[in-house]
Enzyme design. Sequence first.
Site, PDB file in Angstrom:
ATOM      1  N   SER A 127       0.818  -1.213   0.000  1.00 39.60           N
ATOM      2  CA  SER A 127       0.000   0.000   0.000  1.00 39.60           C
ATOM      3  C   SER A 127       0.850   1.260   0.000  1.00 39.60           C
ATOM      4  O   SER A 127       0.307   2.349  -0.112  1.00 39.60           O
ATOM      5  CB  SER A 127      -0.993  -0.011   1.148  1.00 39.60           C
ATOM      6  OG  SER A 127      -0.438  -0.553   2.295  1.00 39.60           O
ATOM      7  N   HIS A 178      -2.840  -2.463  -5.969  1.00 37.10           N
ATOM      8  CA  HIS A 178      -3.196  -2.134  -4.591  1.00 37.10           C
ATOM      9  C   HIS A 178      -4.696  -2.274  -4.388  1.00 37.10           C
ATOM     10  O   HIS A 178      -5.474  -1.431  -4.822  1.00 37.10           O
ATOM     11  CB  HIS A 178      -2.724  -0.699  -4.268  1.00 37.10           C
ATOM     12  CG  HIS A 178      -3.031  -0.281  -2.877  1.00 37.10           C
ATOM     13  ND1 HIS A 178      -3.265   1.009  -2.504  1.00 37.10           N
ATOM     14  CD2 HIS A 178      -3.154  -1.019  -1.739  1.00 37.10           C
ATOM     15  CE1 HIS A 178      -3.531   1.056  -1.212  1.00 37.10           C
ATOM     16  NE2 HIS A 178      -3.465  -0.150  -0.732  1.00 37.10           N
ATOM     17  N   GLU A 226      -5.886   0.311  -7.260  1.00 39.00           N
ATOM     18  CA  GLU A 226      -4.859   1.197  -7.820  1.00 39.00           C
ATOM     19  C   GLU A 226      -3.885   0.323  -8.610  1.00 39.00           C
ATOM     20  O   GLU A 226      -3.297  -0.614  -8.052  1.00 39.00           O
ATOM     21  CB  GLU A 226      -4.111   1.942  -6.709  1.00 39.00           C
ATOM     22  CG  GLU A 226      -4.888   3.095  -6.114  1.00 39.00           C
ATOM     23  CD  GLU A 226      -4.095   3.827  -5.026  1.00 39.00           C
ATOM     24  OE1 GLU A 226      -3.935   5.051  -5.129  1.00 39.00           O
ATOM     25  OE2 GLU A 226      -3.638   3.164  -4.079  1.00 39.00           O
ATOM     26  N   ASN A 243      -3.439   6.548  -0.352  1.00 40.83           N
ATOM     27  CA  ASN A 243      -2.856   6.570   0.984  1.00 40.83           C
ATOM     28  C   ASN A 243      -1.926   7.763   1.193  1.00 40.83           C
ATOM     29  O   ASN A 243      -1.758   8.235   2.308  1.00 40.83           O
ATOM     30  CB  ASN A 243      -2.113   5.256   1.265  1.00 40.83           C
ATOM     31  CG  ASN A 243      -3.089   4.152   1.654  1.00 40.83           C
ATOM     32  OD1 ASN A 243      -4.272   4.418   1.862  1.00 40.83           O
ATOM     33  ND2 ASN A 243      -2.605   2.930   1.736  1.00 40.83           N
TER      34      ASN A 243
END
Length: 699
Positions: A406, A427, A439, A477
């Site tokens: 991540s 991800h 992602e 993130n």
Amino acid sequence: MSEAIGYELHGDIAILAANNPPVNALGHAVRQGLADGMARAEAEGARAVLIYGTGRTYFAGADIREFGKPPKEPHLPELCNRIEASPLLVVSAIHGTALGGGLEVALGTHYRIAVPSAKVGLPEVHLGILPGAGGTQRLPRVAGVEAALDMITSGRHVRADEALKLGVIDRVAEGDPREIGLAYVRELLDEGAPRRPVSEMPAPAPVDFDAVYAAVLKKGRGQLSPATAVRAVQAACEAESFAAGLKRERDLFMELMNSDQREGLIHAFFADRAVGKLPELEGVAPRPLAAIGVIGGGTMGAGIATAALLSGLTVTMLEMTPEAAEAARGRIEGNLSGALKRGKLSQAQFEALTTKALTLATDYAALTEADLVIEAVFEDMEVKKQVFTKLDAVCKPGAVLASNTSYLDINQIAAVTSRPQDVLGLHFFSPAHVMKLLEVVIADQTAPDAAATGFALGKRLGKVSVRAGVCDGFIGNRILSVYRTCADHMILDGASPYEIDEALEEFGFAMGPFAVADLAGLDIGWAVRKRKRAEGLDPRARDSAYADKLCEAGHFGQKTGKGYYDYAAGAKARVPNPEVLPLIEAERAAQGITPRAFGKDEIVRRYMAAMVNEAAKVVGEGIARRPLDVDVTLLYGYGFPRYRGGPLKWADLQGLPELLADIKRWAAEDAYFWQPAPLLEQLVAEGRSFDDLNKEAVS
Ligand code: TC6
């Protein structure tokens, strides 16, 4: 006649055939063509009119691209009235979808026949509006108030068999829409069936609309369109005439049409469809994808394996020990039994997936035939490097090697292999068989066909895939860590986690950031903080230790029963954990901070400005290709309220100059945190918006 509507006189039946691919949207040319076609049928002495769509569907709705532009006559409401008022018998034959304005046209016709696979619905609320061409007045008259309220406030697509039961359509028949339509019209003419205008049907009996309104408003978490639609349906029952009901519908429709929520939702509609369109991958064929490997059978790996199995891929699940592999199987079976209970899977399919399609393994040799391998092992660079070294040794040439990290650097991971062109990041978001976002992280050397394979996998798993570049945290993130930091700063300065959660939940987030942290597990943030401190924090960065103390006391959130909140009475009945505020107060005292009060508006403004500023950096650096990629990421992975369109659409609607001015003002108190994004400064200087960038990228 407009080319968008074909006209043909078939004996005494005029046929109006829509021809406006891909979805026969009711744009200006289509509306004009229908109006002209009705007039011509009447002038040429036809006895009846059949309306149907060529290609894949009947009308899928108004042309959404015309929204926000000056409307051109004939308008849809008048057109529906015009069709209904015709002295001829008018019939619709529906295939594909009759949605929104499409169903409203159908309700303006006197009879409706549909093929069994057809679906009908009034999904306008998903676009921030309500059915504005008579749908809220006609549907309750044919289907009753309860069914109409359900369809209009949920926007759901209703299958032909259910629509028949509800009285929305009159007949279901297999066949070509033109042929079944013609046969039906002939039958109606032969039996002398009368015209049957819905507007002449009696008004339905009212229900307790105030109670329905309140319940729908609450469910919508701040979204206005479903609740406003309730008031329009109310008018169908209570207005003094059909025309008065239509007028009320129109007024409410215009209110919503002029709202930011309408802009946000329509932006989200087009962003959903634009996000997968990447010029660099146009014409690039993905590699074959039939068998995949998943390394690590924890929550994430099991979720990925579940999604893959449900999509028809075969999965080899690799774990360290036979016991761990069996535990992974248990998790996958647990996930699949959810699909079994919901009726999405039969018992036979469940068994086939968990036996034939799933193989457990403890030896990397089991992955030699995999077309793509995803690792979901412990989030540690050295561990990941070991995994990829082993994959490089055993996987067949051309296999795509993916990491579900991540935030770690995919370039470093790729560098331990002899085939960096085959390596990328995929991800997923937990639970991976439920969450829609993926992602697809493209590293420096990822080959275009490996990237295309990542997108092909996403599509197959039913995900919304967003292309991301390599950086700490990729798109989502990375932005999350900044707005979370902003929330932490507000706590140090005087806000409580509960005030912040409340303000953001009122803004429309499904959960506030501290409730989310409790759900994800406070140990995750703790590990990240420890890593960042070990790497060395910038001396200008503000830090705090109160959350570490919560973790040291064994409070990791929901999984331990306590975090920011106490969950003794269940996850939904959260109450503030009384240990938290004293820890925060001690931290403020230790840092010599005198707390001040934060209003909800200021909380939202700072939190959102932090999000937008980092998002602008992410776009400016090319980590996200366009602002809409950020919007889609936050909408599908982070509970951002869809009716606000995403953070960068929200920023456009707020006004970028004002937002930048706030950021600069706050930089006076913390110049390190509030560094304006160069792209934001540039857009303000040029008087442009994030949406201008979207349009330039798409055109
Ligand atoms: C309304 O009717 C209000 C009335 C009141 C007036 C007073 N307009 O989704 P897909 C495009 S509100 C313009 O990929 P699928 C879409 O952008 C409307 N364009 O296909 C895409 O273009 P691209 C109520 C539209 O097979 C292409 O068509 N109706 C419209 O997965 C293909 O779309 C709705 O809300 C439109 N209305 O799904 C229905 N619809 O290729 C909205 C689609 O350039 N549409 N496009 O990217 C849908 O739900 C789905 O498109 C679908 C087909 C189920 C019809």
